[in-house]
Scaffold this motif. Structure first.
Motif, PDB file in Angstrom:
ATOM      1  N   GLU A  29       0.826  -1.215   0.000  1.00  0.00           N
ATOM      2  CA  GLU A  29       0.000   0.000   0.000  1.00  0.00           C
ATOM      3  C   GLU A  29       0.858   1.262   0.000  1.00  0.00           C
ATOM      4  O   GLU A  29       0.606   2.198  -0.768  1.00  0.00           O
ATOM      5  CB  GLU A  29      -0.920   0.003   1.218  1.00  0.00           C
ATOM      6  N   CYS A  30       1.872   1.297   0.863  1.00  0.00           N
ATOM      7  CA  CYS A  30       2.748   2.474   0.918  1.00  0.00           C
ATOM      8  C   CYS A  30       3.572   2.610  -0.362  1.00  0.00           C
ATOM      9  O   CYS A  30       3.800   3.723  -0.835  1.00  0.00           O
ATOM     10  CB  CYS A  30       3.660   2.406   2.138  1.00  0.00           C
ATOM     11  N   GLU A  31       4.003   1.478  -0.911  1.00  0.00           N
ATOM     12  CA  GLU A  31       4.744   1.523  -2.170  1.00  0.00           C
ATOM     13  C   GLU A  31       3.905   2.193  -3.258  1.00  0.00           C
ATOM     14  O   GLU A  31       4.380   3.083  -3.972  1.00  0.00           O
ATOM     15  CB  GLU A  31       5.144   0.119  -2.612  1.00  0.00           C
ATOM     16  N   ARG A  32       2.637   1.800  -3.360  1.00  0.00           N
ATOM     17  CA  ARG A  32       1.745   2.406  -4.355  1.00  0.00           C
ATOM     18  C   ARG A  32       1.553   3.897  -4.094  1.00  0.00           C
ATOM     19  O   ARG A  32       1.533   4.705  -5.023  1.00  0.00           O
ATOM     20  CB  ARG A  32       0.395   1.690  -4.380  1.00  0.00           C
ATOM     21  N   GLN A  33       1.397   4.267  -2.824  1.00  0.00           N
ATOM     22  CA  GLN A  33       1.215   5.680  -2.486  1.00  0.00           C
ATOM     23  C   GLN A  33       2.469   6.496  -2.816  1.00  0.00           C
ATOM     24  O   GLN A  33       2.363   7.611  -3.326  1.00  0.00           O
ATOM     25  CB  GLN A  33       0.853   5.829  -1.011  1.00  0.00           C
ATOM     26  N   ILE A  34       3.637   5.945  -2.519  1.00  0.00           N
ATOM     27  CA  ILE A  34       4.892   6.654  -2.819  1.00  0.00           C
ATOM     28  C   ILE A  34       5.021   6.877  -4.321  1.00  0.00           C
ATOM     29  O   ILE A  34       5.351   7.976  -4.770  1.00  0.00           O
ATOM     30  CB  ILE A  34       6.100   5.862  -2.280  1.00  0.00           C
ATOM     31  N   ILE A  35       4.751   5.835  -5.090  1.00  0.00           N
ATOM     32  CA  ILE A  35       4.897   5.922  -6.544  1.00  0.00           C
ATOM     33  C   ILE A  35       3.923   6.928  -7.150  1.00  0.00           C
ATOM     34  O   ILE A  35       4.269   7.651  -8.083  1.00  0.00           O
ATOM     35  CB  ILE A  35       4.707   4.523  -7.178  1.00  0.00           C
ATOM     36  N   SER A  36       2.722   7.003  -6.598  1.00  0.00           N
ATOM     37  CA  SER A  36       1.705   7.873  -7.196  1.00  0.00           C
ATOM     38  C   SER A  36       1.679   9.290  -6.617  1.00  0.00           C
ATOM     39  O   SER A  36       0.902  10.124  -7.082  1.00  0.00           O
ATOM     40  CB  SER A  36       0.325   7.236  -7.042  1.00  0.00           C
ATOM     41  N   THR A  37       2.524   9.571  -5.633  1.00  0.00           N
ATOM     42  CA  THR A  37       2.520  10.897  -5.002  1.00  0.00           C
ATOM     43  C   THR A  37       3.288  11.906  -5.851  1.00  0.00           C
ATOM     44  O   THR A  37       4.438  11.686  -6.206  1.00  0.00           O
ATOM     45  CB  THR A  37       3.126  10.829  -3.590  1.00  0.00           C
ATOM     46  N   SER A  38       2.638  12.995  -6.137  1.00  0.00           N
ATOM     47  CA  SER A  38       3.238  14.089  -6.898  1.00  0.00           C
ATOM     48  C   SER A  38       4.041  14.980  -5.956  1.00  0.00           C
ATOM     49  O   SER A  38       3.693  15.110  -4.778  1.00  0.00           O
ATOM     50  CB  SER A  38       2.118  14.903  -7.548  1.00  0.00           C
ATOM     51  N   PRO A  39       5.106  15.619  -6.447  1.00  0.00           N
ATOM     52  CA  PRO A  39       5.857  16.554  -5.606  1.00  0.00           C
ATOM     53  C   PRO A  39       4.994  17.688  -5.046  1.00  0.00           C
ATOM     54  O   PRO A  39       5.337  18.288  -4.037  1.00  0.00           O
ATOM     55  CB  PRO A  39       6.926  17.114  -6.544  1.00  0.00           C
ATOM     56  N   LYS A  40       3.865  17.942  -5.656  1.00  0.00           N
ATOM     57  CA  LYS A  40       2.960  18.983  -5.170  1.00  0.00           C
ATOM     58  C   LYS A  40       2.030  18.478  -4.067  1.00  0.00           C
ATOM     59  O   LYS A  40       1.376  19.267  -3.401  1.00  0.00           O
ATOM     60  CB  LYS A  40       2.126  19.538  -6.324  1.00  0.00           C
ATOM     61  N   ASP A  41       1.976  17.173  -3.875  1.00  0.00           N
ATOM     62  CA  ASP A  41       1.112  16.569  -2.875  1.00  0.00           C
ATOM     63  C   ASP A  41       1.624  16.881  -1.468  1.00  0.00           C
ATOM     64  O   ASP A  41       2.821  16.935  -1.232  1.00  0.00           O
ATOM     65  CB  ASP A  41       1.081  15.050  -3.096  1.00  0.00           C
ATOM     66  N   GLU A  42       0.719  17.051  -0.520  1.00  0.00           N
ATOM     67  CA  GLU A  42       1.117  17.382   0.844  1.00  0.00           C
ATOM     68  C   GLU A  42       1.882  16.247   1.537  1.00  0.00           C
ATOM     69  O   GLU A  42       2.639  16.486   2.470  1.00  0.00           O
ATOM     70  CB  GLU A  42      -0.094  17.776   1.684  1.00  0.00           C
ATOM     71  N   ASN A  43       1.710  14.987   1.104  1.00  0.00           N
ATOM     72  CA  ASN A  43       2.421  13.855   1.697  1.00  0.00           C
ATOM     73  C   ASN A  43       3.807  13.631   1.102  1.00  0.00           C
ATOM     74  O   ASN A  43       4.561  12.807   1.596  1.00  0.00           O
ATOM     75  CB  ASN A  43       1.610  12.569   1.534  1.00  0.00           C
ATOM     76  N   TYR A  44       4.135  14.342   0.055  1.00  0.00           N
ATOM     77  CA  TYR A  44       5.405  14.134  -0.646  1.00  0.00           C
ATOM     78  C   TYR A  44       6.603  14.280   0.302  1.00  0.00           C
ATOM     79  O   TYR A  44       7.483  13.425   0.327  1.00  0.00           O
ATOM     80  CB  TYR A  44       5.532  15.119  -1.809  1.00  0.00           C
ATOM     81  N   GLN A  45       6.636  15.331   1.088  1.00  0.00           N
ATOM     82  CA  GLN A  45       7.772  15.571   1.977  1.00  0.00           C
ATOM     83  C   GLN A  45       7.884  14.479   3.044  1.00  0.00           C
ATOM     84  O   GLN A  45       8.984  14.085   3.419  1.00  0.00           O
ATOM     85  CB  GLN A  45       7.663  16.954   2.637  1.00  0.00           C
ATOM     86  N   PHE A  46       6.753  13.974   3.505  1.00  0.00           N
ATOM     87  CA  PHE A  46       6.753  12.874   4.473  1.00  0.00           C
ATOM     88  C   PHE A  46       7.481  11.660   3.891  1.00  0.00           C
ATOM     89  O   PHE A  46       8.344  11.069   4.554  1.00  0.00           O
ATOM     90  CB  PHE A  46       5.309  12.505   4.840  1.00  0.00           C
ATOM     91  N   TYR A  47       7.152  11.297   2.654  1.00  0.00           N
ATOM     92  CA  TYR A  47       7.797  10.153   2.017  1.00  0.00           C
ATOM     93  C   TYR A  47       9.274  10.421   1.754  1.00  0.00           C
ATOM     94  O   TYR A  47      10.114   9.533   1.922  1.00  0.00           O
ATOM     95  CB  TYR A  47       7.081   9.773   0.716  1.00  0.00           C
ATOM     96  N   VAL A  48       9.610  11.627   1.375  1.00  0.00           N
ATOM     97  CA  VAL A  48      11.011  11.985   1.149  1.00  0.00           C
ATOM     98  C   VAL A  48      11.814  11.785   2.430  1.00  0.00           C
ATOM     99  O   VAL A  48      12.904  11.201   2.409  1.00  0.00           O
ATOM    100  CB  VAL A  48      11.145  13.441   0.635  1.00  0.00           C
ATOM    101  N   GLU A  49      11.281  12.241   3.545  1.00  0.00           N
ATOM    102  CA  GLU A  49      11.990  12.104   4.825  1.00  0.00           C
ATOM    103  C   GLU A  49      12.147  10.636   5.222  1.00  0.00           C
ATOM    104  O   GLU A  49      13.204  10.240   5.717  1.00  0.00           O
ATOM    105  CB  GLU A  49      11.263  12.884   5.925  1.00  0.00           C
ATOM    106  N   LYS A  50      11.119   9.847   5.032  1.00  0.00           N
ATOM    107  CA  LYS A  50      11.203   8.416   5.358  1.00  0.00           C
ATOM    108  C   LYS A  50      12.256   7.730   4.496  1.00  0.00           C
ATOM    109  O   LYS A  50      13.054   6.931   4.977  1.00  0.00           O
ATOM    110  CB  LYS A  50       9.849   7.728   5.160  1.00  0.00           C
ATOM    111  N   LEU A  51      12.275   8.049   3.199  1.00  0.00           N
ATOM    112  CA  LEU A  51      13.238   7.425   2.295  1.00  0.00           C
ATOM    113  C   LEU A  51      14.646   7.981   2.504  1.00  0.00           C
ATOM    114  O   LEU A  51      15.627   7.268   2.339  1.00  0.00           O
ATOM    115  CB  LEU A  51      12.789   7.595   0.845  1.00  0.00           C
ATOM    116  N   ARG A  52      14.758   9.217   2.901  1.00  0.00           N
ATOM    117  CA  ARG A  52      16.059   9.809   3.196  1.00  0.00           C
ATOM    118  C   ARG A  52      16.709   9.083   4.377  1.00  0.00           C
ATOM    119  O   ARG A  52      17.922   8.896   4.407  1.00  0.00           O
ATOM    120  CB  ARG A  52      15.920  11.294   3.509  1.00  0.00           C
TER     121      ARG A  52
END
Length: 61
Positions: A29-52
């Protein structure tokens, strides 16, 4: 044959389907959300921090 259960490093929920990215387990589920999240999406930075965090822990091992 039983499935292995892991804790997702993104949502912190126990899941049985997903992938490992280095040492971090990411559920389907998270993999799909990460792949489909646009840089303009409010969750984008959350995923960036987790992957960082993966990147940082990989180089400190």
């Amino acid at each position: 044959m039983g499935k292995n259960i892991h804790i997702c490093g993104i949502c912190n929920q126990t899941k049985d389907d997903g992938i490992f990215l280095y040492q971090l387990y990411i559920c389907d589920e998270c993999e799909r959300q990460i792949i489909s999240t646009s840089p303009k999406d409010e969750n984008y930075q959350f995923y960036v921090e987790k992957l960082r965090a993966i990147n940082q822990s990989f180089y400190t091992i």
